[in-house]
Design an enzyme around this catalytic site. Sequence first.
Site, PDB file in Angstrom:
ATOM      1  N   CYS A   1      33.203  68.273  93.751  1.00 47.51           N
ATOM      2  CA  CYS A   1      34.232  67.612  92.953  1.00 47.51           C
ATOM      3  C   CYS A   1      33.778  67.425  91.515  1.00 47.51           C
ATOM      4  O   CYS A   1      32.909  66.591  91.236  1.00 47.51           O
ATOM      5  CB  CYS A   1      34.579  66.260  93.577  1.00 47.51           C
ATOM      6  SG  CYS A   1      35.777  65.296  92.644  1.00 47.51           S
TER       7      CYS A   1
ATOM      8  N   CYS B   1      34.528  63.944  90.162  1.00 42.32           N
ATOM      9  CA  CYS B   1      33.582  62.928  90.624  1.00 42.32           C
ATOM     10  C   CYS B   1      32.218  63.071  89.953  1.00 42.32           C
ATOM     11  O   CYS B   1      31.620  62.085  89.529  1.00 42.32           O
ATOM     12  CB  CYS B   1      33.402  63.033  92.137  1.00 42.32           C
ATOM     13  SG  CYS B   1      34.922  63.066  93.094  1.00 42.32           S
ATOM     14  N   ASP B   2      31.702  64.287  89.882  1.00 45.40           N
ATOM     15  CA  ASP B   2      30.303  64.495  89.520  1.00 45.40           C
ATOM     16  C   ASP B   2      30.063  65.310  88.253  1.00 45.40           C
ATOM     17  O   ASP B   2      28.913  65.492  87.853  1.00 45.40           O
ATOM     18  CB  ASP B   2      29.581  65.185  90.690  1.00 45.40           C
ATOM     19  CG  ASP B   2      29.676  64.389  91.980  1.00 45.40           C
ATOM     20  OD1 ASP B   2      29.711  63.153  91.906  1.00 45.40           O
ATOM     21  OD2 ASP B   2      29.723  65.004  93.055  1.00 45.40           O
TER      22      ASP B   2
END
Length: 299
Positions: free
Chosen positions: A130, A133-134
Amino acid sequence: MTDIVIIGAGPAGLTAALYALRAGKSVLVLEKASFGGQINYSPKIENYPGFIQTSGAELADKLVEQVIEQGAEIDVEEVLSIRKNGEGFTVVSDGGEHECKAVIIATGAKHRRLHVKGEDEYIGEGISFCAVCDGAFYAGKEVCVIGGGNSALQEALLLSETSSKVTMIQNLASFTGEKKLIELVEKKANIDYVFNSTVKEFISQSEKIAAKVVNAETGEETEIAADGFFEAIGLEPENQNFADVAELDRGYVKADESCTTSTPGVFVAGDCRTKKIRQIATAVSDGAAAALAACDYIS
């Protein structure tokens, strides 16, 4: 008889449990694997309200602790089927049968994996699923995106805004995503691509990770090193066991923001339902909506 059986102990299922318990309902949560679901693979979470930074495991622990404190029963069991039983339901698992008045399906959707050597070792330590997300953890660094569909193209575009270089590894001769996305990727100076190639193995290379990549046409094997790899080859819902009571669309339970399914008394929450955005925040939202709908149904 339990009021509500919740299948899955990710953010959606645990939020549903919290809301149902606070409404005075008895709740049984059944989880076949790890409490917290996919968030356990995220070493850092910075886009969830109320937390400047936390890990997926820490957030999962807090969610579980909260619902247990409220009185939830949580068991490790794999649910095999849901059977209509008069005015209620029988949830059949590998641990037995559970009678209830309503069911919430919150099984999530797992990221498709490459299933190659070294992958398990680096998930959460250089391999992610993701960019939202990251991606921020790789600002100014080199990353690779594995895949060539819409998800992979979108991941690459997002990463290109902060990473110094993005290399896309696609197993086909061209991208398979939308034309507009392909055009945007092709305009990015810091996005490169390798076609007709598959990842054979992940290895350590100095302070980076390297993918051993095999060209399908020539058989030539090369190594592509990067600070991080993002696998974007799709998601896999696990809802086939519930097809008898919930209409499916490409494997996902068909439902809108109301979280109601084709069977009265069966509800759905989180990544396992048809939806556009799959994030922790949207899973939590679904959990609340599904729980309140289930409470209304059985009241």
